[in-house]
Design an enzyme around this catalytic site. Structure first.
Site, PDB file in Angstrom:
ATOM      1  N   GLY A  86       0.785  -1.222   0.000  1.00 22.56           N
ATOM      2  CA  GLY A  86       0.000   0.000   0.000  1.00 22.56           C
ATOM      3  C   GLY A  86       0.818   1.273   0.000  1.00 22.56           C
ATOM      4  NE  ARG A  87       3.646   1.847   5.121  1.00 30.11           N
ATOM      5  CZ  ARG A  87       3.884   2.213   6.355  1.00 30.11           C
ATOM      6  NH1 ARG A  87       3.975   3.482   6.648  1.00 30.11           N
ATOM      7  NH2 ARG A  87       4.031   1.324   7.305  1.00 30.11           N
ATOM      8  CE  LYS A 107       7.165   0.388   5.730  1.00 33.06           C
ATOM      9  NZ  LYS A 107       7.507  -0.499   6.870  1.00 33.06           N
ATOM     10  CG  ASP A 119      -0.678   8.671   4.240  1.00 35.62           C
ATOM     11  OD1 ASP A 119       0.060   7.664   4.179  1.00 35.62           O
ATOM     12  OD2 ASP A 119      -0.631   9.488   5.172  1.00 35.62           O
ATOM     13  N   GLY A 120      -0.208   6.066   1.644  1.00 41.44           N
ATOM     14  CA  GLY A 120       0.937   5.637   0.865  1.00 41.44           C
ATOM     15  C   GLY A 120       2.270   6.168   1.346  1.00 41.44           C
ATOM     16  NE  ARG A 170      10.799  -4.113   3.381  1.00 39.57           N
ATOM     17  CZ  ARG A 170       9.536  -4.054   3.805  1.00 39.57           C
ATOM     18  NH1 ARG A 170       9.280  -3.836   5.081  1.00 39.57           N
ATOM     19  NH2 ARG A 170       8.536  -4.194   2.957  1.00 39.57           N
ATOM     20  CG  ASP A 245      -0.127  -9.014   6.402  1.00 40.33           C
ATOM     21  OD1 ASP A 245      -0.818  -9.547   7.291  1.00 40.33           O
ATOM     22  OD2 ASP A 245       0.223  -7.823   6.442  1.00 40.33           O
ATOM     23  CG  ASP A 255       6.342  -6.025   6.781  1.00 38.32           C
ATOM     24  OD1 ASP A 255       6.857  -5.124   6.097  1.00 38.32           O
ATOM     25  OD2 ASP A 255       5.515  -6.824   6.322  1.00 38.32           O
TER      26      ASP A 255
END
Length: 488
Positions: A86-87, A107, A119-120, A170, A245, A255
């Site tokens: 999503g971002r 990222k 909002d990404g 990353r 995820d 993550d």
């Protein structure tokens, strides 16, 4: 760099190709020069000259093929449906100097089709935490994503307050998560066979030599995951949000949200203040790893060669793999062989730490000051600090335990014991207070503390002159913990 962009050749339903949305006026935060050298990035004059523009989304090198991955997942035990990058964007895949495939994933690059209500963007505080934690785990010898560098910008991002937008490159051996398979079986089941072949050929090629390559692959994922989580437990690391995820198929830590390194030893420690039930507490991580794999494996029943009994056999090694790796590691931390008497001492030691809320990292390292005080003045001071915290009853427990421990040490190679203890008990971990001091300075435009902490964590098993007393000082017993949330 030696580019090997293969994910972009898979079915287009698995991703969305798009460029990053540039940050406003990106500026250098920190750059990981050793990692750049490992990747071959440092050998490319254009990449070195324009790394801030690249991480800020203002320039995309020709060889990069940016795309956002689609995946799904179970979050806090509940099916969350389609998720995805999503971002973030997978910018490129490269072979490093060890011929290891590495993903370059940017990222904080803006909206993608998978952003949902987000909002990404990423903010500076979470970017610094992820940057330092990936570096810390890597240098501790724990499989983990790392980061090439990060930038800060004039882009404003609203979380609990308005914050500076940032971006981080990353680097990981894979960004394929357990949730990728969950997405495929829910939304594009016809792709499962092709995608499974891709995972095996790309990340587990030796499994092709097996009579049942898919089952060999699944077993390998189970075993790598078990070893990774055992490594977390041994070092006192709590991931904080072990959703499906957020777990990689390669058994590498991925993550970094509300993570934390154990300070005062409390196995029930919840480091994510959004985890109201303690699902992802430190002591629950091994069981959650098993739960996630148990959710993941049945998706492969769609493949002709996979049976329920076969999947049961794949999952079966998890507990034994975890326990063997954890128990061996625990004995090494004490400088003892992996045997029954050593484990008895180890668990008595952990009970002493828990009953008295002693600092996990400092207490293990302090044992060097017990068995070889003349060679370890720093550890001798740690030992004095530790024992000063014990009340009269606990002092008796400590004295009895230390006598038994020293008797066991006399039965082994003293040199080997010292070497094992030095190699498996760090002097420094990324305490939340350390990260926060670096963040506070960076939010004022000063990145010297980020650099100092980065250099400190580059050699965590050695006492260093650049350290300060605060780097090894735990919070007082029962002090309220610093709230760390998923907001980033």
């Amino acid at each position: 760099m030696r580019y090997q962009n293969t994910y972009v050749n898979l079915d287009t339903r698995l991703y969305h190709e798009q460029p990053p949305t540039p940050l406003d006026n990106p500026r250098a935060g920190h750059f990981n020069t050793p990692l750049a050298q490992q990747l071959g990035w440092a050998d490319d004059d254009e990449l070195m000259a324009r790394w801030v523009d690249i991480l800020g989304g203002q320039y995309v090198p020709t060889a990069f093929k940016p795309l956002a991955m689609a995946y799904a997942g179970h979050q806090f035990g509940q099916w969350a449906g389609q998720l995805g990058d999503g971002r973030g964007l997978l910018m490129a895949q490269v072979l490093d100097n060890n011929d290891q495939l590495q993903d370059l994933h940017l990222k904080g690059i803006g909206l993608t089709p998978y952003s949902r209500m987000g909002d990404g963007r990423a903010v500076l505080r979470s970017t610094i935490r992820e940057y330092l934690c990936g570096h810390a785990l890597t240098q501790l010898g724990i499989p983990s994503s790392n980061a090439l560098g990060f930038v800060v910008s004039d882009t404003k991002v609203r979380r609990e307050r308005m914050e500076a937008g940032a971006a981080l490159m990353r680097v990981a051996d894979s960004h394929i998560r357990l949730g990728h398979v969950e997405w495929i079986t829910s939304f594009a089941p016809d792709l499962l066979s092709e995608f499974t072949d891709y995972m095996i050929d790309t990340y587990y090629p030796k499994c092709r030599d097996s009579k049942a390559p898919v089952l060999a692959f699944l077993t390998a994922v189970v075993e790598r995951t078990a070893r990774m989580i055992a490594d977390w437990q041994l070092i006192g690391f709590a991931h904080g949000v072990m959703n499906t995820d957020n777990l990689s198929i390669t058994g590498s830590t991925l993550d970094f949200g509300p993570f934390g390194f154990m300070e005062r030893f409390n196995p029930a420690w919840i480091n994510n203040h959004s985890d109201h039930t303690g699902r992802y507490a430190y002591q629950n991580q091994p069981a959650i790893g098993h739960w996630n794999l148990n959710i993941w494996l049945p998706h492969f029943m769609r493949l002709e060669e996979v049976t329920r009994d076969g999947l049961s056999d794949c999952l079966a090694p998890y507990e034994a793999t975890f326990m063997q790796h954890y128990q061996q590691g625990l004995c090494r931390k004490l400088g003892l062989p992996h045997e029954k008497d050593s484990l008895t001492l180890a668990f008595e030691w952990l009970t002493l730490l828990e009953d008295n809320l002693l600092d996990y990292t400092n207490s293990f390292r302090a044992l060097l000051g017990l068995i070889a005080p003349d060679e370890h003045p720093y550890e001798q001071q740690l030992l004095a600090t530790m024992t000063a915290e014990l009340d009269q009853k606990a002092q008796k427990v400590w004295q009895d335990w230390s006598i038994s421990y020293l008797a066991q040490i006399e039965l082994v190679s003293f040199e080997q014991a010292i070497n094992d203890m030095r190699a498996h008990n760090p002097v420094y971990v990324l305490r939340n207070s350390m990260a926060q001091r670096a963040i506070t300075a960076a939010e004022q435009g000063q990145f010297e503390e980020v650099n100092r902490v980065f250099n400190l964590l580059a050699d965590p098993y050695q006492v260093q002159d650049i350290a300060t007393e605060l780097d090894s000082t735990p919070p007082t017993p029962n002090a309220p913990q610093m709230p760390i949330s998923c907001s980033s």
